[in-house]
Design an enzyme around this catalytic site. Structure first.
Site, PDB file in Angstrom:
ATOM      1  N   HIS A 136      43.083  26.343  43.070  1.00 56.26           N
ATOM      2  CA  HIS A 136      42.403  26.275  41.775  1.00 56.26           C
ATOM      3  C   HIS A 136      43.476  25.996  40.720  1.00 56.26           C
ATOM      4  CE1 HIS A 136      40.309  27.964  38.232  1.00 56.26           C
ATOM      5  NE2 HIS A 136      39.194  27.899  38.926  1.00 56.26           N
ATOM      6  N   ASP A 213      45.870  34.514  45.812  1.00 62.45           N
ATOM      7  CA  ASP A 213      44.790  34.364  44.838  1.00 62.45           C
ATOM      8  C   ASP A 213      43.499  34.775  45.550  1.00 62.45           C
ATOM      9  OD1 ASP A 213      42.625  33.478  43.399  1.00 62.45           O
ATOM     10  OD2 ASP A 213      43.420  31.485  42.992  1.00 62.45           O
ATOM     11  N   GLN A 216      38.113  34.436  45.210  1.00 63.00           N
ATOM     12  CA  GLN A 216      36.902  34.215  46.009  1.00 63.00           C
ATOM     13  C   GLN A 216      36.831  35.142  47.218  1.00 63.00           C
ATOM     14  OE1 GLN A 216      34.428  32.387  45.021  1.00 63.00           O
ATOM     15  NE2 GLN A 216      35.494  31.411  43.315  1.00 63.00           N
ATOM     16  N   LYS A 239      33.312  37.958  39.359  1.00 63.28           N
ATOM     17  CA  LYS A 239      32.805  37.275  40.555  1.00 63.28           C
ATOM     18  C   LYS A 239      32.288  38.270  41.593  1.00 63.28           C
ATOM     19  CE  LYS A 239      36.075  33.451  40.040  1.00 63.28           C
ATOM     20  NZ  LYS A 239      35.262  32.317  39.576  1.00 63.28           N
ATOM     21  N   CYS A 377      37.577  22.835  39.209  1.00 71.04           N
ATOM     22  CA  CYS A 377      38.956  23.221  38.819  1.00 71.04           C
ATOM     23  C   CYS A 377      39.929  23.018  39.973  1.00 71.04           C
ATOM     24  CB  CYS A 377      39.037  24.656  38.312  1.00 71.04           C
ATOM     25  SG  CYS A 377      38.142  24.917  36.795  1.00 71.04           S
TER      26      CYS A 377
HETATM   27  N1  PLP Z   1      41.217  31.124  41.682  1.00 70.75           N
HETATM   28  C1  PLP Z   1      40.097  30.782  42.322  1.00 70.75           C
HETATM   29  C2  PLP Z   1      40.159  30.489  43.789  1.00 70.75           C
HETATM   30  C3  PLP Z   1      38.886  30.711  41.631  1.00 70.75           C
HETATM   31  O1  PLP Z   1      37.770  30.362  42.283  1.00 70.75           O
HETATM   32  C4  PLP Z   1      38.865  31.005  40.257  1.00 70.75           C
HETATM   33  C5  PLP Z   1      37.615  30.863  39.491  1.00 70.75           C
HETATM   34  O2  PLP Z   1      36.691  30.203  39.890  1.00 70.75           O
HETATM   35  C6  PLP Z   1      40.066  31.374  39.641  1.00 70.75           C
HETATM   36  C7  PLP Z   1      41.219  31.425  40.377  1.00 70.75           C
HETATM   37  C8  PLP Z   1      40.091  31.729  38.179  1.00 70.75           C
HETATM   38  O3  PLP Z   1      39.362  32.898  37.966  1.00 70.75           O
HETATM   39  P1  PLP Z   1      39.051  33.404  36.491  1.00 70.75           P
HETATM   40  O4  PLP Z   1      38.404  32.256  35.778  1.00 70.75           O
HETATM   41  O5  PLP Z   1      38.127  34.570  36.695  1.00 70.75           O
HETATM   42  O6  PLP Z   1      40.345  33.804  35.871  1.00 70.75           O
END
Ligand code: PLP
Length: 419
Positions: A136, A213, A216, A239, A377
């Site tokens: 992401h 990270d 998900q 989430k 993203c």
């Molecule tokens: N990393 C992953 C794999 C994500 O799916 C997301 C959001 O969709 C993020 C990071 C960023 O999360 P946040 O927008 O809650 O900071």
């Protein structure tokens, strides 16, 4: 009001009434464009059960006050609930200490904390940071900024067509300059579950730090940071049925002790004079300013809710829904799946013939069906597949077979209208 998470015993899968669980989510009763809502954008954010919504109102109706500051009753009650929530989260991810659990605004904020604090202390010119091709943007851009500033190198683990990391390439890219590997646990665009434990083992054999990270993963899998032995782990509260603007940054205590503060201000200090400031102990050193008090307290409520269903029951349910959706889409002509890894979770990303994902998303919305369309993203990942984006249906345990039926009707109608 605050129970120990250890007291929660998950029911067996067969005894769970999923229909009743769905009723916990008031938003699922609303209509969109005169059709009952089908919500399949859970990877972007999950919906909230009534108990979480009530907990927000309860906080503001009953004990709203700033934390860690006042001797008065409200402040003490708020502080106790806030710190009890930290303990719930510590147990949820099996951290060894509450000091290792830092409240943040979300995964993005957690990764920026790591890149700014750890990165500025430990990364030197010529060092290497390794990420993967399926990250992401939140796990790309902070590292690019750091590498540019430090004249370090960003290396990318390639993937195969199925959307799996290529293990041999990963091993080949490791070098004695590699300082940190930061990889996604579950890809938001593909659903791929990465072999993070094996990555961590390989990295630690070479004294390389690892950040995962988990944005998900935390809503779908039971996370055990001690078992994984990761150095750092990030995830978002919104989430996983919790409030927006909440997230967690986990770090091993020994590293957090060595890292400088990320932001300066109230709460993160011990003493301040114009000549010198001394910093607070963990975890407060990384929590400058008034935190998202209600968010943190209610996140614990959301976690207890997930635990009352059981994370393994949740992932079994979601795997069933993903399996049914994939099987039924396969029966249609012209479907191309993006992300067909053997180990997958909760996401079905696809394209149909030459239909632009955005056009399909618009037709589905007219039918009350919320899916995500676009690059999710993950623009470099879309470049790898040479596509502008995908249609992504992402599932939660409260979705049901009727949602899948409606999605199939919507896809068929889009094909008729757009092909
Ligand atoms: N990393 C992953 C794999 C994500 O799916 C997301 C959001 O969709 C993020 C990071 C960023 O999360 P946040 O927008 O809650 O900071």
């Amino acid at each position: 009001m605050v129970n120990s998470t250890k007291e929660i015993i998950s029911p067996s899968y067969t005894s769970i009434d999923w229909k009743k669980i769905r009723e916990d989510f008031p938003i699922l009763k609303r209509e969109v464009n005169n059709q009952p809502l089908v919500y399949l954008d859970n990877a972007a954010t999950s919906q909230k059960p009534q108990l979480v919504i009530n907990a927000i109102a309860h906080y503001y109706s009953y004990y709203n006050a700033n934390v860690h500051r006042g001797v008065h009753t409200l402040s003490q009650e708020g502080t106790n609930a806030f710190e009890a929530s930290r303990n719930t989260i510590k147990e949820f991810i099996n951290a060894s200490k509450t000091e290792e659990v830092i409240f943040t605004k979300g995964t993005t904020n957690s990764i920026n904390l790591l890149a700014y604090s750890w990165g500025r202390k430990f990364v030197k010119e010529g060092d290497e940071i390794m990420i993967s091709a399926m990250e992401h943007h939140s796990n790309i851009v902070p590292w690019q900024i750091l590498c540019e500033e430090k004249k370090a190198l960003l290396k990318v683990i390639p993937i195969n067509e199925k959307g799996e990391l290529i293990w041999e390439e990963f091993l080949r890219l490791l070098s004695d300059k590699t300082k940190l590997i930061s990889v996604v646990h579950i890809s938001n665009a593909l659903g791929t579950i990465n072999p993070v434990k094996a990555i961590i083992e390989e990295a630690h054999r070479r004294n390389i730090w690892v950040h995962i990270d988990g944005a998900q993963a935390a809503p779908h899998l039971q996370i055990d940071v001690q078992e994984l032995d990761c150095d750092f782990y990030s995830f978002s509260g919104h989430k996983m049925c919790g409030p927006t603007g909440t997230g967690i940054f986990y770090g091993k205590e020994k590293w957090l002790e060595e890292m400088p503060p990320f932001e300066g201000g109230g709460e993160m200090i011990k003493t301040v004079s114009f000549e010198k400031t001394t910093y607070n102990d963990l975890p407060f050193k990384f929590e400058a300013g008034t935190p998202h008090i209600e968010g943190a307290i209610v996140l614990a409520e959301a976690i207890r809710y997930l635990q009352s269903i059981g994370l393994s029951n949740i992932s079994t349910r979601e795997n069933e829904l993903v399996h049914q959706t994939t099987t039924r889409l396969k029966e249609m002509d012209g479907i191309r799946f993006i992300g067909t890894a053997i180990h997958k979770s909760s996401v079905v990303s696809f394209l149909v013939n030459n239909i632009h994902p955005y056009d399909m998303g618009m037709i589905l919305d007219k039918m009350g069906i919320a899916v995500r369309t676009g690059h999710h993203c993950t623009q470099p990942l879309m470049d790898f597949y040479r596509i502008p984006g995908t249609v992504r249906a992402s599932f939660s345990f409260y979705n049901n077979e009727n949602d899948i039926d409606r999605l199939m009707e919507g896809v068929k109608k889009s094909i008729q209208m757009l092909s």
